[in-house]
Motif scaffolding. Sequence first.
Motif, PDB file in Angstrom:
ATOM      1  N   UNK A   2      22.958  45.823  37.442  1.00 20.66           N
ATOM      2  CA  UNK A   2      24.189  46.190  37.905  1.00 20.66           C
ATOM      3  C   UNK A   2      25.587  45.419  37.150  1.00 20.66           C
ATOM      4  N   UNK A   3      26.807  46.309  37.586  1.00 20.35           N
ATOM      5  CA  UNK A   3      28.166  45.740  36.869  1.00 20.35           C
ATOM      6  C   UNK A   3      28.755  45.656  37.852  1.00 20.35           C
ATOM      7  N   UNK A   4      29.547  45.167  38.380  1.00 24.72           N
ATOM      8  CA  UNK A   4      30.842  45.116  39.602  1.00 24.72           C
ATOM      9  C   UNK A   4      32.046  44.071  39.187  1.00 24.72           C
ATOM     10  N   UNK A   5      32.887  45.192  38.946  1.00 21.48           N
ATOM     11  CA  UNK A   5      34.411  44.058  38.807  1.00 21.48           C
ATOM     12  C   UNK A   5      34.559  44.076  37.238  1.00 21.48           C
ATOM     13  N   UNK A   6      33.393  44.574  36.129  1.00 23.06           N
ATOM     14  CA  UNK A   6      33.803  43.924  34.455  1.00 23.06           C
ATOM     15  C   UNK A   6      33.105  42.494  34.690  1.00 23.06           C
ATOM     16  N   UNK A   7      31.985  42.488  35.660  1.00 26.48           N
ATOM     17  CA  UNK A   7      30.691  41.870  35.642  1.00 26.48           C
ATOM     18  C   UNK A   7      29.579  42.329  35.197  1.00 26.48           C
ATOM     19  N   UNK A   8      28.854  42.016  34.009  1.00 29.26           N
ATOM     20  CA  UNK A   8      27.336  41.898  34.586  1.00 29.26           C
ATOM     21  C   UNK A   8      26.579  41.154  35.025  1.00 29.26           C
ATOM     22  N   UNK A   9      25.684  41.424  35.985  1.00 31.28           N
ATOM     23  CA  UNK A   9      24.282  40.608  36.832  1.00 31.28           C
ATOM     24  C   UNK A   9      23.347  41.420  37.022  1.00 31.28           C
ATOM     25  N   UNK A  10      21.879  40.602  36.721  1.00 26.05           N
ATOM     26  CA  UNK A  10      20.811  41.144  35.907  1.00 26.05           C
ATOM     27  C   UNK A  10      20.271  40.253  36.082  1.00 26.05           C
ATOM     28  N   UNK A  11      18.684  40.520  35.619  1.00 28.15           N
ATOM     29  CA  UNK A  11      17.565  40.059  34.806  1.00 28.15           C
ATOM     30  C   UNK A  11      16.667  40.832  34.096  1.00 28.15           C
ATOM     31  N   UNK A  12      16.641  39.299  32.884  1.00 25.77           N
ATOM     32  CA  UNK A  12      15.851  39.798  31.938  1.00 25.77           C
ATOM     33  C   UNK A  12      14.484  40.045  31.717  1.00 25.77           C
ATOM     34  N   UNK A  63      13.973  34.635  45.737  1.00 26.33           N
ATOM     35  CA  UNK A  63      15.717  35.785  45.628  1.00 26.33           C
ATOM     36  C   UNK A  63      16.432  34.866  46.028  1.00 26.33           C
ATOM     37  N   UNK A  64      16.349  33.873  46.671  1.00 24.49           N
ATOM     38  CA  UNK A  64      17.582  33.074  48.235  1.00 24.49           C
ATOM     39  C   UNK A  64      17.794  32.285  46.498  1.00 24.49           C
ATOM     40  N   UNK A  65      17.390  31.483  45.565  1.00 22.67           N
ATOM     41  CA  UNK A  65      17.750  31.597  44.639  1.00 22.67           C
ATOM     42  C   UNK A  65      18.340  31.894  43.441  1.00 22.67           C
ATOM     43  N   UNK A  66      17.929  32.809  43.312  1.00 17.48           N
ATOM     44  CA  UNK A  66      19.191  34.266  42.153  1.00 17.48           C
ATOM     45  C   UNK A  66      19.499  34.485  42.651  1.00 17.48           C
ATOM     46  N   UNK A  67      20.056  34.616  44.251  1.00 19.31           N
ATOM     47  CA  UNK A  67      21.336  36.007  44.727  1.00 19.31           C
ATOM     48  C   UNK A  67      22.632  33.854  44.624  1.00 19.31           C
ATOM     49  N   UNK A  68      22.056  33.062  44.791  1.00 19.52           N
ATOM     50  CA  UNK A  68      22.849  31.722  45.120  1.00 19.52           C
ATOM     51  C   UNK A  68      23.246  31.960  43.001  1.00 19.52           C
ATOM     52  N   UNK A  69      22.364  32.075  42.397  1.00 23.65           N
ATOM     53  CA  UNK A  69      23.746  31.993  40.870  1.00 23.65           C
ATOM     54  C   UNK A  69      23.946  33.074  41.223  1.00 23.65           C
ATOM     55  N   UNK A  70      23.608  34.639  41.435  1.00 28.38           N
ATOM     56  CA  UNK A  70      24.725  35.701  41.276  1.00 28.38           C
ATOM     57  C   UNK A  70      26.149  34.975  42.158  1.00 28.38           C
ATOM     58  N   UNK A  71      25.917  34.845  43.324  1.00 30.28           N
ATOM     59  CA  UNK A  71      27.223  34.624  44.141  1.00 30.28           C
ATOM     60  C   UNK A  71      28.217  33.669  42.742  1.00 30.28           C
ATOM     61  N   UNK A  72      27.400  32.649  42.240  1.00 35.12           N
ATOM     62  CA  UNK A  72      28.401  31.801  41.910  1.00 35.12           C
ATOM     63  C   UNK A  72      29.082  32.243  40.856  1.00 35.12           C
ATOM     64  N   UNK A  73      28.124  32.912  40.193  1.00 32.10           N
ATOM     65  CA  UNK A  73      28.946  33.768  38.994  1.00 32.10           C
ATOM     66  C   UNK A  73      30.267  34.539  39.681  1.00 32.10           C
ATOM     67  N   UNK A  74      29.670  35.574  40.372  1.00 31.00           N
ATOM     68  CA  UNK A  74      30.912  35.874  40.948  1.00 31.00           C
ATOM     69  C   UNK A  74      32.414  35.220  41.137  1.00 31.00           C
ATOM     70  N   UNK A  75      31.664  34.741  41.522  1.00 28.99           N
ATOM     71  CA  UNK A  75      33.204  33.450  42.378  1.00 28.99           C
ATOM     72  C   UNK A  75      34.040  32.623  41.083  1.00 28.99           C
ATOM     73  N   UNK A  76      32.734  32.247  39.642  1.00 31.50           N
ATOM     74  CA  UNK A  76      33.839  31.856  38.781  1.00 31.50           C
ATOM     75  C   UNK A  76      34.112  32.690  37.944  1.00 31.50           C
ATOM     76  N   UNK A  77      33.846  34.012  37.874  1.00 34.04           N
ATOM     77  CA  UNK A  77      34.247  34.651  37.240  1.00 34.04           C
ATOM     78  C   UNK A  77      35.448  35.221  37.329  1.00 34.04           C
ATOM     79  N   UNK A  78      35.441  34.878  39.256  1.00 31.73           N
ATOM     80  CA  UNK A  78      37.199  35.159  39.507  1.00 31.73           C
ATOM     81  C   UNK A  78      37.516  37.413  40.048  1.00 31.73           C
TER      82      UNK A  78
END
Length: 212
Positions: free
Chosen positions: A147-157, A197-212
């Motif tokens: 998915x993409x939100x605010x010019x940041x892609x989040x996903x699983x390859x 799921x919790x670990x992947x979510x935490x990884x996404x949330x950290x990236x969301x914060x750091x991406x600003x």
Amino acid sequence: MDNGEIEDIDTLVRTRRALHAVAELVLAGPQYRTSGTIRLRAALGGFATRAEPNLQVVGADLVAPGQRLFLERTTCAALADAVGVEAGPPAGLYQDGCGLGPEDVIEAEPGAAHRIAQGFVVGDAALRRLLPGADPVIWPEHFDLGVTEAAVNYGVSPGDDFLAEPYAYVGPHTRRSGEYWNAPFGAAVAVRELGGVDGVLAFFEQGRRLAG
């Protein structure tokens, strides 16, 4: 198989290429020609079309109404013929893809296919918790769920030349710097290292914060 174990990398890569080929040539291409969309979705045990034709990959099997076909020393042309569709990618939409043609022999190993399917299932659940109301898509070009939100892609390859096994990623459209950003496209960590799921979510949330 323990969550910390990885199948033989060659088997994992061979299986991923087989599943990518089926996703692109048997599901997305026929769906585009029939229903006008290339979008696929994560489904229990694997992935599926979103519109006609009604096709799904469960583990190392292609499932159609009344049929279950093993992805064992076969071709996308043979699979497509068996379920009544024409094998081939969605023409003219992108440059990359699975790199295989309808007549190339493919084979998926069940254990490796399960590992890839679990990556999609875990990623889909984490993305929906990260962004309630989101609709994660498996794109046939690179065979990733995102998915993409605010010019940041989040996903699983399911894996690629960067990392052979399934991994979660955060990819800002504008490059960031710092320890978290460990990949050329942003940040990536193997799904097996994140613990569900919790670990992947935490990884996404950290990236969301750091991406600003």
